[in-house]
Design an enzyme around this catalytic site. Sequence first.
Site, PDB file in Angstrom:
ATOM      1  N   CYS A 179      51.486  47.220  18.987  1.00 13.12           N
ATOM      2  CA  CYS A 179      50.923  48.490  19.448  1.00 13.12           C
ATOM      3  C   CYS A 179      50.299  48.298  20.832  1.00 13.12           C
ATOM      4  O   CYS A 179      50.479  49.124  21.735  1.00 13.12           O
ATOM      5  CB  CYS A 179      49.852  48.996  18.479  1.00 13.12           C
ATOM      6  SG  CYS A 179      50.441  49.345  16.813  1.00 13.12           S
ATOM      7  N   ASP A 197      24.211  28.875  43.270  1.00 15.09           N
ATOM      8  CA  ASP A 197      23.128  29.834  43.020  1.00 15.09           C
ATOM      9  C   ASP A 197      23.597  31.280  43.108  1.00 15.09           C
ATOM     10  O   ASP A 197      22.814  32.194  42.957  1.00 15.09           O
ATOM     11  CB  ASP A 197      21.951  29.593  43.973  1.00 15.09           C
ATOM     12  CG  ASP A 197      22.342  29.722  45.438  1.00 15.09           C
ATOM     13  OD1 ASP A 197      23.422  30.258  45.708  1.00 15.09           O
ATOM     14  OD2 ASP A 197      21.567  29.291  46.299  1.00 15.09           O
ATOM     15  N   ASP A 216      27.084  30.814  47.864  1.00 17.02           N
ATOM     16  CA  ASP A 216      28.231  30.017  47.432  1.00 17.02           C
ATOM     17  C   ASP A 216      29.411  30.878  46.985  1.00 17.02           C
ATOM     18  O   ASP A 216      30.278  30.417  46.252  1.00 17.02           O
ATOM     19  CB  ASP A 216      27.806  29.104  46.269  1.00 17.02           C
ATOM     20  CG  ASP A 216      26.672  28.179  46.665  1.00 17.02           C
ATOM     21  OD1 ASP A 216      26.743  27.606  47.760  1.00 17.02           O
ATOM     22  OD2 ASP A 216      25.727  28.050  45.879  1.00 17.02           O
ATOM     23  N   CYS A 264      48.299  46.611  15.441  1.00 20.14           N
ATOM     24  CA  CYS A 264      48.783  45.243  15.612  1.00 20.14           C
ATOM     25  C   CYS A 264      49.058  44.970  17.082  1.00 20.14           C
ATOM     26  O   CYS A 264      48.931  45.852  17.928  1.00 20.14           O
ATOM     27  CB  CYS A 264      50.041  45.003  14.789  1.00 20.14           C
ATOM     28  SG  CYS A 264      51.422  46.064  15.291  1.00 20.14           S
ATOM     29  N   CYS A 310      35.918  47.269  60.725  1.00 20.10           N
ATOM     30  CA  CYS A 310      36.052  47.419  62.168  1.00 20.10           C
ATOM     31  C   CYS A 310      37.482  47.821  62.517  1.00 20.10           C
ATOM     32  O   CYS A 310      38.351  47.943  61.645  1.00 20.10           O
ATOM     33  CB  CYS A 310      35.696  46.119  62.886  1.00 20.10           C
ATOM     34  SG  CYS A 310      36.762  44.731  62.411  1.00 20.10           S
ATOM     35  N   ASP A 338      26.389  22.587  43.155  1.00 17.58           N
ATOM     36  CA  ASP A 338      25.639  22.717  44.393  1.00 17.58           C
ATOM     37  C   ASP A 338      24.265  22.084  44.186  1.00 17.58           C
ATOM     38  O   ASP A 338      23.770  22.039  43.058  1.00 17.58           O
ATOM     39  CB  ASP A 338      25.514  24.204  44.743  1.00 17.58           C
ATOM     40  CG  ASP A 338      24.763  24.416  46.047  1.00 17.58           C
ATOM     41  OD1 ASP A 338      25.102  23.740  47.038  1.00 17.58           O
ATOM     42  OD2 ASP A 338      23.840  25.245  46.070  1.00 17.58           O
ATOM     43  N   CYS A 392      40.281  45.565  61.404  1.00 22.59           N
ATOM     44  CA  CYS A 392      40.636  45.740  59.992  1.00 22.59           C
ATOM     45  C   CYS A 392      41.679  46.855  59.859  1.00 22.59           C
ATOM     46  O   CYS A 392      42.650  46.735  59.106  1.00 22.59           O
ATOM     47  CB  CYS A 392      39.409  46.087  59.159  1.00 22.59           C
ATOM     48  SG  CYS A 392      38.155  44.789  59.094  1.00 22.59           S
TER      49      CYS A 392
END
Length: 818
Positions: free
Chosen positions: A84, A696, A700, A81, A14, A498, A17
């Site tokens: 690098c 879930d 959350d 290694c 919007c 939860d 923002c």
Amino acid sequence: MEELIEIGVQGMSCGSCVARVEKALGSLPGVESAQVNLATQKATLRSENGVDLTGVVSALEEAGYKAHSDEVKVPIGGMSCGSCVSRIEKSLKELPGVTGVSVNLARQKGTVWFLPTVVSIARIHRAIEEAGYQTQGIAHDDSSEKPDSAGILLRNQVVIAALFTFPVVVIAMGKMLPLLDALFTSVMPHRGWMAVEWVLTTPVVFYAGARFYRAGAAELKHLNPGMNSLVMIGVSAAYLYSVAALLVPDFFPVGTAESYFEAAAVIVTLILLGRYFEHIAKGRTSEAIKKLLQLQSKMAHVLRNEQIVDISADELVAGDLILVRPGERIPVDGVVVEGESYVDESMISGEPMPVRKLTKAEVIGGTINKNGALTYRATRVGSDTLLSKIIRMVESAQSEKPPIQQLADKIAGIFVPIVMLIAAATFVAWLVMGPEPALSFAFVTTVSVLLIACPCAMGLATPTAIMVATGRGAEMGVLLRKGAALETLARMDTIVLDKTGTLTKGRPELTDFVVLKGQEAEVLGWVAAVEGQSEHPIAEAIVRAAHERGLTVPTASQVKAMPGYGISAEVDGHKLSIGADRYMSLLGIDLNDTLNQREALAGQAKSPLYAAVDGHLTAIIAVADPVKEEAVEAIRSLRTKGLNITMLTGDNSGTANAIARQVGIEHVLAEVLPDQKADEIKRLQNECRRVVFVGDGINDSPALAQADVGIAMGTGTDIAIEVGDVVLMRGDLNGINDAIALSRRTRRTILTNFAWAYGYNVALIPVAAGVLYPITGFLLSPVLAAAAMSISSVFVLTNSLRLRRFQPSFSKKHLGAN
């Protein structure tokens, strides 16, 4: 001169923002003005003296947005290694527009996040090549079936080196064994045999060992010595010393004009052999990805113009009708429109039991249709399928660096220069203070130090373990979106669960139906007829129970709903009234005789309802969101791991405490709104707790993001796959135990790898430098040093590969087996 910089911005929705982003970017040093376009989701910055793009990215994140960055995976040749890795990452991070870099030594691949409006992919490739390494274009995920040309070349070099090295070693042994020495000197003098050694050693060093010279020269050119530099210097020292001893022996002190051609040849051969073993082991670490890629079906039977035609799965589009015969693999995700069958989804969810599929059921690409023909409509194809997302997730997790690896790479970046200083100090010390012939002693010890200290094992310690563990997790249905989660999860002390959809099944079910008058089947049919007119979740649970029992549900008429109280209707000539206790009181029906039953149901977190027929109480109904069958055992197992367990829910405290008592959880946070869950996690973190949150994955998100590790529960079709650090493909709580057990085993493996890698270097560098010689007379030869270095790397790889045999202790099948 004025400069315009355009950056994509994610998350704007919007005008406010836009204002927030413009304010955040406009306040940055060097930015003259910032204009943001909501439609194009881009910000244009004006600057006179340039802008720190890292500051731009940080400013956007602080404002709640993200800079739009692309991701490119680049295969990198020549890495050997940890130093690098450190060198390449440093080179790429210095490029303007690069927002993140992760280089994986085990997979020989780099992942670069960059702002496409600022830096190009070609520039990224050039930066890698300028650092002294090779790129072969953008890596594709479908490359698993390409010939292993690198492995074939390495094997051929090992064979050639071994063929030439064997006679060199035999000739060198002749100097030490009297019988062989007498035999050889009868053919030609020692200097003649030295010339033979020179001829045989030269192709070993400069053909088979050419890779060390190419990479080592590039490392030294950029003033960033690494493992290849150490090998190049050590082998060159042995080779050139021997050539000089052969051609100008008078230049050397008496007794020091010795040949070390066999050391140069054996060193190259042993290190190449170690590299070959590493290559084989690295291939095994990525077998999980290869197996997932093999699950993708190549062909599909599609209904086109009322005919079945076979087409490539790559040509499928959403909406296609696809026929899958018994025993065939399902090509892409979709919804069944015709047929019935059982589908083996174990390769996706880890659940061994086939799943029954009827009309409207979702099917997943890559799973196997068992015993019936199915026709389904494609809903997700190509890169949008669940299997494709899983492959990307596993690859992303394998590419990411956990904190311990970031530290290891920094150490490796400064380790090699320190080793070279130690080698130089060793040479000087032996030359000044060593016994005669001092030059020989100084030479041998210096080369041994250079070879023994190669930091190969350090660079492989973490990425190989992460690769194997993430692959094993995918096979178990435990997907790790972030490789760092493996290390972090192992150190957690608090787990917050939860309630709905995590501890419970996530949908109401009819748990009790007590009939006071009449036949249970008949009364339940009447009740279902009335509740069928309601859209309330409790009503759906009752109707579903009636259908599951195979009851015939009659038709209800004169339906009248009273919001907050209940519902009434006419069924088969009877008037039914169904609702809560307050509805019964309104109808004048006495519930005193049911008080004990009502309290007992409430204590079990069940919601009691009542059904009256023709004004008489007829049935007591209880509906609840039942606890998952495995919840009690899973919680007990989590507690044995030393975790503090808390349940978090928006439900009322009475129901929450009842559920907690059933599963054995003592700490309960109830009546917490979804937007307050993250605050509760933060509060626990402020108490110096390391918190895992399990939800879930749908409602959350804030809590999953706030937790140190977020675990999203769900099934393979409805899970929010982009939420959480760990995704459990089935809604089984035992998956939490599996994830934690895997993480702890992985962390132990990483620590063991580091203990070996660092302990090996710390312990053997002094030995290679000759500290034991004054006490025991023992001096480590360069040949043994090269062998020890190779063995160290192979040990780390094989130790990581042991994770492939990890068995979950708490999964359903294991509990059942016990």
